[in-house]
Design an enzyme around this catalytic site. Structure first.
Site, PDB file in Angstrom:
ATOM      1  N   CYS A   1      13.624  10.286   6.974  1.00  0.00           N
ATOM      2  CA  CYS A   1      13.549   9.749   8.338  1.00  0.00           C
ATOM      3  C   CYS A   1      14.877   9.920   9.055  1.00  0.00           C
ATOM      4  O   CYS A   1      14.923  10.203  10.234  1.00  0.00           O
ATOM      5  CB  CYS A   1      13.125   8.294   8.307  1.00  0.00           C
ATOM      6  SG  CYS A   1      13.994   7.323   7.092  1.00  0.00           S
TER       7      CYS A   1
ATOM      8  N   GLU B   1      10.200  16.001  15.439  1.00  0.00           N
ATOM      9  CA  GLU B   1      10.564  15.818  14.039  1.00  0.00           C
ATOM     10  C   GLU B   1       9.797  16.827  13.191  1.00  0.00           C
ATOM     11  O   GLU B   1       8.568  16.847  13.197  1.00  0.00           O
ATOM     12  CB  GLU B   1      10.216  14.392  13.606  1.00  0.00           C
ATOM     13  CG  GLU B   1      10.652  14.100  12.190  1.00  0.00           C
ATOM     14  CD  GLU B   1      10.408  12.652  11.780  1.00  0.00           C
ATOM     15  OE1 GLU B   1       9.256  12.203  11.889  1.00  0.00           O
ATOM     16  OE2 GLU B   1      11.369  11.993  11.357  1.00  0.00           O
TER      17      GLU B   1
ATOM     18  N   LYS C   1       0.878  -1.182   0.000  1.00  0.00           N
ATOM     19  CA  LYS C   1       0.000   0.000   0.000  1.00  0.00           C
ATOM     20  C   LYS C   1       0.912   1.227   0.000  1.00  0.00           C
ATOM     21  O   LYS C   1       1.429   1.632   1.029  1.00  0.00           O
ATOM     22  CB  LYS C   1      -0.881  -0.010   1.252  1.00  0.00           C
ATOM     23  CG  LYS C   1      -2.188   0.727   1.113  1.00  0.00           C
ATOM     24  CD  LYS C   1      -2.102   2.187   0.717  1.00  0.00           C
ATOM     25  CE  LYS C   1      -1.899   3.106   1.892  1.00  0.00           C
ATOM     26  NZ  LYS C   1      -1.792   4.546   1.486  1.00  0.00           N
TER      27      LYS C   1
ATOM     28  N   GLU D   1       9.445   1.740  11.210  1.00  0.00           N
ATOM     29  CA  GLU D   1      10.518   2.717  11.017  1.00  0.00           C
ATOM     30  C   GLU D   1       9.851   4.086  11.040  1.00  0.00           C
ATOM     31  O   GLU D   1       9.121   4.441  10.116  1.00  0.00           O
ATOM     32  CB  GLU D   1      11.216   2.412   9.682  1.00  0.00           C
ATOM     33  CG  GLU D   1      12.600   3.002   9.623  1.00  0.00           C
ATOM     34  CD  GLU D   1      12.536   4.441   9.176  1.00  0.00           C
ATOM     35  OE1 GLU D   1      12.401   5.320  10.056  1.00  0.00           O
ATOM     36  OE2 GLU D   1      12.615   4.690   7.962  1.00  0.00           O
TER      37      GLU D   1
HETATM   38  P1  NDP Z   1       1.616   8.704   8.011  1.00  0.00           P
HETATM   39  O1  NDP Z   1       2.353   7.941   9.040  1.00  0.00           O
HETATM   40  O2  NDP Z   1       0.179   8.966   8.293  1.00  0.00           O
HETATM   41  O3  NDP Z   1       1.717   7.970   6.584  1.00  0.00           O
HETATM   42  C1  NDP Z   1       2.667   6.974   6.280  1.00  0.00           C
HETATM   43  C2  NDP Z   1       1.998   5.838   5.518  1.00  0.00           C
HETATM   44  O4  NDP Z   1       0.978   5.273   6.317  1.00  0.00           O
HETATM   45  C3  NDP Z   1       1.322   6.290   4.220  1.00  0.00           C
HETATM   46  O5  NDP Z   1       1.404   5.245   3.269  1.00  0.00           O
HETATM   47  C4  NDP Z   1      -0.119   6.473   4.670  1.00  0.00           C
HETATM   48  O6  NDP Z   1      -1.032   6.411   3.585  1.00  0.00           O
HETATM   49  C5  NDP Z   1      -0.275   5.306   5.611  1.00  0.00           C
HETATM   50  N1  NDP Z   1      -1.355   5.453   6.576  1.00  0.00           N
HETATM   51  C6  NDP Z   1      -1.940   6.598   7.021  1.00  0.00           C
HETATM   52  N2  NDP Z   1      -2.906   6.313   7.925  1.00  0.00           N
HETATM   53  C7  NDP Z   1      -2.935   4.973   8.046  1.00  0.00           C
HETATM   54  C8  NDP Z   1      -3.714   4.064   8.820  1.00  0.00           C
HETATM   55  N3  NDP Z   1      -4.663   4.487   9.658  1.00  0.00           N
HETATM   56  N4  NDP Z   1      -3.472   2.743   8.718  1.00  0.00           N
HETATM   57  C9  NDP Z   1      -2.490   2.294   7.906  1.00  0.00           C
HETATM   58  N5  NDP Z   1      -1.747   3.092   7.122  1.00  0.00           N
HETATM   59  C10 NDP Z   1      -1.960   4.419   7.196  1.00  0.00           C
HETATM   60  O7  NDP Z   1       2.416  10.057   7.772  1.00  0.00           O
HETATM   61  P2  NDP Z   1       1.970  11.389   7.013  1.00  0.00           P
HETATM   62  O8  NDP Z   1       2.078  11.147   5.560  1.00  0.00           O
HETATM   63  O9  NDP Z   1       0.647  11.882   7.525  1.00  0.00           O
HETATM   64  O10 NDP Z   1       3.115  12.402   7.482  1.00  0.00           O
HETATM   65  C11 NDP Z   1       3.050  13.000   8.783  1.00  0.00           C
HETATM   66  C12 NDP Z   1       4.401  12.949   9.475  1.00  0.00           C
HETATM   67  O11 NDP Z   1       4.831  11.597   9.581  1.00  0.00           O
HETATM   68  C13 NDP Z   1       5.546  13.646   8.762  1.00  0.00           C
HETATM   69  O12 NDP Z   1       5.552  15.015   9.024  1.00  0.00           O
HETATM   70  C14 NDP Z   1       6.745  12.954   9.361  1.00  0.00           C
HETATM   71  O13 NDP Z   1       7.076  13.489  10.610  1.00  0.00           O
HETATM   72  C15 NDP Z   1       6.256  11.516   9.570  1.00  0.00           C
HETATM   73  N6  NDP Z   1       6.690  10.638   8.465  1.00  0.00           N
HETATM   74  C16 NDP Z   1       7.810   9.894   8.653  1.00  0.00           C
HETATM   75  C17 NDP Z   1       8.300   9.113   7.629  1.00  0.00           C
HETATM   76  C18 NDP Z   1       9.542   8.311   7.800  1.00  0.00           C
HETATM   77  O14 NDP Z   1      10.251   8.052   6.819  1.00  0.00           O
HETATM   78  N7  NDP Z   1       9.834   7.831   8.988  1.00  0.00           N
HETATM   79  C19 NDP Z   1       7.658   9.076   6.316  1.00  0.00           C
HETATM   80  C20 NDP Z   1       6.457   9.868   6.221  1.00  0.00           C
HETATM   81  C21 NDP Z   1       6.016  10.625   7.269  1.00  0.00           C
HETATM   82  P3  NDP Z   1      -1.553   7.788   2.925  1.00  0.00           P
HETATM   83  O15 NDP Z   1      -0.352   8.663   2.734  1.00  0.00           O
HETATM   84  O16 NDP Z   1      -2.151   7.333   1.659  1.00  0.00           O
HETATM   85  O17 NDP Z   1      -2.525   8.377   3.896  1.00  0.00           O
END
Ligand code: NDP
Length: 483
Positions: free
Chosen positions: A289, A385, A180, A255
């Site tokens: 990250c 972060e 996904k 992660e």
């Molecule tokens: P999320 O953690 O919400 O998104 C990461 C992934 O999880 C995406 O594929 C998202 O899908 C999916 N997701 C979202 N909600 C759910 C759920 N309820 N159940 C299962 N999967 C889900 O991060 P955001 O994109 O909202 O970003 C917010 C913050 O998260 C950033 O500012 C950053 O701090 C952190 N982040 C950290 C990352 C890393 O590499 N460690 C990467 C991305 C974000 P979809 O995007 O389609 O909603």
């Protein structure tokens, strides 16, 4: 609408059981972060498509993949790596348009994706068990077996790299996957799955369901047919994924990012350190990250480091991904709002350096890369972060204080130490709480061979290298009594 010319597949469909299928709920709009313009549509996958994908993966796992010899799994992945290399330019351009990543950075991600396939292709037949010396009359050995069906929730910041390290390792170990991707970054996931088909991956072994996190992501996480789930993203969503996985009693790899420090001692080679100090904070517009968002500097060199970093910030060029400058836009209007909010929270700090935003497309999601100095370790910008091109510089007096500050957040993903003293390097490498510690460098080029992951709120489990392969297997002990 200016569609992406490099696409050779229909991005508005899911790939399930080897077929490109429409989602029951239709599509979602796709935006170019560099301009804010609508550039296409992606499938709005949900519970129906996730269920079909898990069923397809289950059938493929039992039907063909589980019985495919490891060497053949490896050959398919190696072929896939070759196909990725042949399409590097197209993949890079797709990613640049889809996520706003400057072209060269997107190209590096595509090359890394190929490298993951080469590494895990070569490793597939080297997942060895052990023989265990035991009581007289017994022969005991262990087998590393795939979990079965693995779920992969991938974020938008490094789609190709995260797919490479997660799906690549899972497939090499013999699992069938449901992926996904993030709704803001699913094009290269679909491209990769299409190339996997071309490389000979049997239908159903890799299924891709784009859609919203709250719909497709939540449905995948809660699905009782999964045997392992791998998640990269925020702490809040990671915690929800772990709870859902707990209900099904399946293992999880999380992660979740960090607040990674670089610690600069007064005997450091500053000329060597400076490019790393800044680049590790602004690469991919800070949406990394393992970004280094905290720079800890010993008092004697503090002013010098701030001044030199500030000069670099002043020279940074920000612009659309296809212009391939130093920093591109953020992924979305939502992320721009989050990061801008953090920059505003620095109003009480010394604004040491900031890039100038020139004449940019008005709808793009740009923020100015910003350097704050004189920051106290407990300031919100030194603790949380930001996930944008924002760094803070924190002074320290001695080694003990440096260690206390470096370890003084909830996170523990990556750290680096800049010092000429070998003994200090060894002491710091032991004392710092992090999954990776770099001595006189930052990131070591991101090698796919290097186990990666965090402690504390940075998550748990390890990706990359052989450790990831072990994580995608379960260990069986066989004890034979023969007298
Ligand atoms: P999320 O953690 O919400 O998104 C990461 C992934 O999880 C995406 O594929 C998202 O899908 C999916 N997701 C979202 N909600 C759910 C759920 N309820 N159940 C299962 N999967 C889900 O991060 P955001 O994109 O909202 O970003 C917010 C913050 O998260 C950033 O500012 C950053 O701090 C952190 N982040 C950290 C990352 C890393 O590499 N460690 C990467 C991305 C974000 P979809 O995007 O389609 O909603």
């Amino acid at each position: 609408m200016t569609a992406i010319p490099e696409l050779w597949f229909d991005p508005s469909r899911c790939l399930i059981a080897g077929e490109w299928v429409k989602a029951a709920a239709g599509t979602l709009p796709l935006y170019d972060p560099s301009t804010g313009a609508e550039i296409g549509a992606i499938a709005r996958g949900g519970a129906t498509e996730i269920d079909a994908a898990v069923t397809a993966a289950t059938e493929a796992f039992h039907g063909v993949w589980h019985r495919t010899p490891a060497v053949e799994r490896g050959r398919i992945l190696t072929r896939l790596g070759q196909l990725v290399l042949e399409r590097v330019e197209a993949l890079a351009m797709i990613e640049a348009r889809d996520v706003g990543k400057p072209y060269k950075q997107a190209r590096a991600d595509a090359v890394a994706l190929a490298r993951y396939m080469e590494f895990y292709g070569g490793a597939a037949d080297k997942l060895l068990g052990q023989t265990i010396p035991y009581m007289d009359g017994y022969t005991v050995y262990t087998l590393r077996e795939p979990h079965g069906v693995t779920g992969h929730i991938v974020p938008w910041n490094y789609p190709m790299q995260i797919i490479g390290r997660s799906v690549g390792a899972a497939l090499a170990a013999g699992n069938a996957c449901v992926l996904k991707p993030a709704e803001d970054a699913c094009l290269t996931a679909l491209a990769f799955a299409d190339l996997a088909k071309q490389a000979g991956l049997p239908d159903g072994v890799l299924n891709v369901v784009p859609g919203l996190g709250a719909e497709a992501g939540a449905a995948l996480t809660a699905h009782p047919g999964l045997h392992h789930i791998s998640f990269t993203g925020s702490v809040a969503t990671g915690a929800a994924v772990q709870i859902a996985a707990g209900a099904n009693v399946i293992p999880v790899t999380l992660e979740l990012g960090g607040k990674s420090p670089q610690v600069v001692f007064d005997d450091a080679d500053l000329d060597a350190a400076l490019p790393f100090l800044v680049n590790a904070g602004i690469q991919n517009a800070g949406q990394t990250c393992s970004a280094s968002s905290r720079i800890l500097v010993q008092r004697a060199r503090y002013d010098e480091v701030v001044e030199k970093m500030a000069a670099r910030y002043g020279a940074l060029r920000v612009g659309p991904a296809v212009d391939d400058l130093d920093v591109g836009p953020l992924i979305s209007a939502k992320q721009k709002g989050l990061v801008s909010g953090f920059i505003e929270q620095g109003h009480d700090l010394q604004l040491a350096g900031q890039a100038t935003l020139g004449d940019l497309p008005s709808g793009g999601y740009y923020v100015p890369p910003t350097l704050f100095a004189g920051v106290s370790p407990d300031h919100t910008l030194a603790q949380n972060e930001v996930f944008g091109p924002v760094q803070v510089v924190i002074p320290f007096e001695d080694e003990a204080e440096a260690i206390a500050i470096a370890n003084g957040t909830d996170y523990g993903l990556v750290a680096s130490v800049w010092t000429d003293s070998g003994a200090r390097q060894m002491r710091l490498a032991k004392a710092i709480r992090a999954g990776q510690v770099f001595l006189n460098n930052y990131g070591a080029g991101g090698g796919v061979e290097l186990p990666f992951g965090g402690i504390g709120k940075s998550g748990h489990g390890r990706e990359k290298g052989f450790e990831a392969l072990y994580g995608f297997t379960t260990l069986k002990t066989v004890a034979a009594f023969h007298g």
